[in-house]
Design a protein around this motif. Structure first.
Motif, PDB file in Angstrom:
ATOM      1  N   GLU A 260     -28.428 -26.652 -17.307  1.00  0.00           N
ATOM      2  CA  GLU A 260     -27.219 -25.839 -17.339  1.00  0.00           C
ATOM      3  C   GLU A 260     -27.203 -24.959 -16.093  1.00  0.00           C
ATOM      4  O   GLU A 260     -28.224 -24.767 -15.422  1.00  0.00           O
ATOM      5  N   GLN A 261     -26.026 -24.385 -15.798  1.00  0.00           N
ATOM      6  CA  GLN A 261     -25.887 -23.576 -14.598  1.00  0.00           C
ATOM      7  C   GLN A 261     -24.900 -22.446 -14.837  1.00  0.00           C
ATOM      8  O   GLN A 261     -23.906 -22.614 -15.546  1.00  0.00           O
TER       9      GLN A 261
ATOM     10  N   LEU B  37     -27.766 -19.635 -10.966  1.00  0.00           N
ATOM     11  CA  LEU B  37     -28.956 -19.904 -11.789  1.00  0.00           C
ATOM     12  C   LEU B  37     -28.804 -21.271 -12.452  1.00  0.00           C
ATOM     13  O   LEU B  37     -27.753 -21.587 -13.016  1.00  0.00           O
ATOM     14  N   ARG B  38     -29.868 -22.075 -12.373  1.00  0.00           N
ATOM     15  CA  ARG B  38     -29.951 -23.343 -13.090  1.00  0.00           C
ATOM     16  C   ARG B  38     -31.159 -23.279 -14.013  1.00  0.00           C
ATOM     17  O   ARG B  38     -32.242 -22.823 -13.628  1.00  0.00           O
ATOM     18  N   TRP B  39     -30.975 -23.728 -15.236  1.00  0.00           N
ATOM     19  CA  TRP B  39     -32.053 -23.680 -16.210  1.00  0.00           C
ATOM     20  C   TRP B  39     -32.011 -24.914 -17.109  1.00  0.00           C
ATOM     21  O   TRP B  39     -31.008 -25.631 -17.171  1.00  0.00           O
ATOM     22  N   TYR B  40     -33.115 -25.108 -17.803  1.00  0.00           N
ATOM     23  CA  TYR B  40     -33.258 -26.243 -18.730  1.00  0.00           C
ATOM     24  C   TYR B  40     -33.028 -25.749 -20.149  1.00  0.00           C
ATOM     25  O   TYR B  40     -33.654 -24.766 -20.592  1.00  0.00           O
ATOM     26  N   ASP B  41     -32.140 -26.425 -20.852  1.00  0.00           N
ATOM     27  CA  ASP B  41     -31.843 -26.101 -22.249  1.00  0.00           C
ATOM     28  C   ASP B  41     -32.600 -27.078 -23.137  1.00  0.00           C
ATOM     29  O   ASP B  41     -32.259 -28.270 -23.188  1.00  0.00           O
ATOM     30  N   PRO B  42     -33.668 -26.616 -23.842  1.00  0.00           N
ATOM     31  CA  PRO B  42     -34.434 -27.549 -24.665  1.00  0.00           C
ATOM     32  C   PRO B  42     -33.656 -28.100 -25.850  1.00  0.00           C
ATOM     33  O   PRO B  42     -33.971 -29.182 -26.354  1.00  0.00           O
TER      34      PRO B  42
END
Length: 552
Positions: free
Chosen positions: A344-345, A333-338
């Motif tokens: 992040e992954q 999973l890859r996501w955006y940390d505001p």
């Protein structure tokens, strides 16, 4: 002087008035169009101001990232009151999640021109699931209010003003597919193995941690198995084992199954954006055996939302079908940390699976060895059964056993008849059936077995005599019913000798007769004395028999 040059120099002066006229005409037309627009806007404002219903729409914020939430507040005010609730629009559309809180619709009031207006307010929570523009001004409301003139119910339909919600991807998240925004995501997994046809073995289970750190369980002890009630199954309960590193492939046999459960815990975002965690592995070009040894059976994902995020749980069962090696796909999973404005992954490493091939069919040599090993025992069993049958017929063992059993039964019946026990049982059955003829007959057969001076004999004889007198009349000294007589419960006449109390109820006489019935103990105690007494009486009253025996 060149005449052609003079002519060209004189043209600009002649075209200036024409240009000025065109500019004046254009200015005039623009003024007319502006005047018309202002008049139309004034008329619309006049119509709106004349309506007694005031509609206010507020959207905050109007631009956000996918997965974030905005609040749309719709307020309706009237100068009087609302006899019926307002019908609000749903605002549902593709790619936009619209939810209402616990107290989404609340009453409200406001001062307008020195007067108090009442109404309602509704708050929508809008969450875009993808980037794009969402137009929210197409919905309509139905408002019913009391007319200010006569308080009569008046209905009016209003249309929401144009409102646009824009969802844009942050610059750091461009190219992220699918888009996922969160403060933190934690991945965990458990494995549950079911052994088919074996007991006392543990499967492999474990939990994987965050950001690709894998914690895989080791093989447990023999005592940790939890046997289910299913025939031939051994189910392993998942345990939490913190050991890191590779512990080797998961060893399975044909018929075993592995249930893999992966959970993603999301904080600071919407769990709706979480993608599939255990999707089927894509086969490469020319690879037709990606999951050949395993059958894949996914279950419906479970999604739970919370105020700060939520969890998504995917569960897939892999069944070992044929021998070979395979691997359970990894999770990434890859996501955006505001908060950090960065990507992040987190991930789980793939798990290797080794399936033992099913046992091959027995060869001809195996079958011959099996037959040769069983044949001597089978022949011995046949010979033993044949010998037993021959001896049974030759020695007539069956006939002797049957004759002995019949003789034993006959002797037992004779002993019961001689002791009077059989006659006592027949007398009891006759009493229960209220059959006076049968009672009299069985009593005559039982009476010699009792001592003539015994209390039990006299007691039963007196009660039987009273019953016969009550049923057949008092004119007989010892009433004896005729053959075929059966007490039908009718009334009997006459005065019985039952103590001068009058006519006794026959049912009570039957009960007394049953109570006066000699017991088995009384019958057994009077048997020796009765035999001796009968012998003495016969000796005294029949001297001829003694002379006959002496002469003989």
């Amino acid at each position: 002087m060149n005449p052609r040059r003079v002519s060209r120099a004189s043209r600009p002066g002649k075209s200036a008035p024409r240009l000025a006229g065109l500019m004046l005409l254009s200015l005039l037309l623009s003024s007319l169009a502006l005047t018309s627009t202002l008049c139309s806007a004034a008329a619309t404002a006049a119509d709106t101001s004349s309506s007694p219903v005031r509609l206010t729409v507020e959207l905050e914020p109007q631009e956000l990232a996918p997965g974030d939430s905005a609040e749309l507040r719709v307020q309706v005010l009237v100068p009087t009151w609302m006899p019926e609730p307002v019908t609000f629009p749903s605002l549902d559309q593709p790619g936009l999640r619209v939810t209402l809180g616990d107290r989404a619709t609340t009453p409200t009031s406001q001062r307008v021109d020195g007067k108090t207006w009442s109404g309602v307010s509704r708050r929508y929570r809008l969450t875009p699931l993808s980037a794009g523009r969402f137009e929210l001004g197409s919905g309509s409301l139905e408002v019913t209010y009391a007319s200010p003139e006569d308080n009569s119910p008046t209905q009016q339909r209003l249309t929401l003003p144009p409102v646009t919600l824009t969802a844009r991807l942050p610059e750091a998240a461009e190219g992220l597919e699918p888009y996922l925004s969160a403060r933190d995501i934690e991945l965990t997994q458990t494995l549950e193995i079911v052994r088919a046809g074996k007991h006392g073995e543990n499967g492999k289970n474990g939990e994987n941690g965050k950001n690709g750190e894998q914690a895989q369980g080791q093989k447990g002890d023999d005592g940790d198995a939890d046997d289910t009630e299913n025939a031939g199954d051994d189910r392993q309960s998942p345990e939490q084992d913190g050991a890191d590193g590779d512990s080797g492939p998961i060893e399975l046999e044909a018929g075993d199954s592995v249930t893999r459960t992966v959970t993603a815990r999301l904080s600071g975002g919407s769990a709706l954006l979480l993608p599939d965690l255990l999707s089927a592995p894509a086969k490469e070009a020319g690879d037709e055996t990606a999951m050949a040894p395993l059958g894949v059976y996914p279950e419906t994902p479970r999604l739970e939302e919370s105020s700060d995020g939520g969890t998504r749980t995917d569960r897939v069962t892999y069944v070992a079908e044929t021998g070979g090696k395979s691997s359970l796909p990894g999770v990434s999973l890859r996501w955006y940390d505001p908060e950090s404005d960065s990507l992040e992954q987190a991930g789980l490493a793939p798990l290797e699976v080794s399936v033992s091939a099913p046992r091959a069919a027995r060869s001809a040599e195996d079958w011959s060895r099996l037959v040769l090993g069983v044949l001597p025992w089978l022949l011995g069993l046949v010979l033993l059964v044949s010998l037993t049958a021959w001896l049974w017929r030759r020695l007539a063992i069956g006939a002797k056993v049957r004759a002995d059993w019949q003789y034993h039964q006959q002797q037992q019946r004779q002993r019961r008849e001689a002791s009077g026990v059989a006659g006592l049982h027949r007398l009891k059955r006759s009493l229960d059936a209220r059959d006076l003829v049968a009672v009299r007959r069985h009593w005559e057969a039982l009476e010699p077995h009792l001592d003539s001076n015994s209390e039990a004999r006299a007691r039963f004889a007196n009660q039987l005599d009273a019953l016969c007198r009550a049923c057949l009349g008092p004119d007989r000294e010892i009433a004896k019913p005729a053959a075929g007589f059966r007490d039908t419960g009718g009334d009997g006449g006459g005065d019985g000798d039952g103590g001068g109390d009058g006519i006794d109820n026959k049912e009570s006489l039957w009960q007394r007769l049953a109570q006066a019935l000699p017991s088995a103990r009384e019958l057994a105690s009077s048997r020796p004395a009765n035999r001796q007494l009968a012998h003495d009486r016969l000796t005294a009253l029949n001297p001829t028999a003694q002379v006959t025996r002496r002469n003989a």
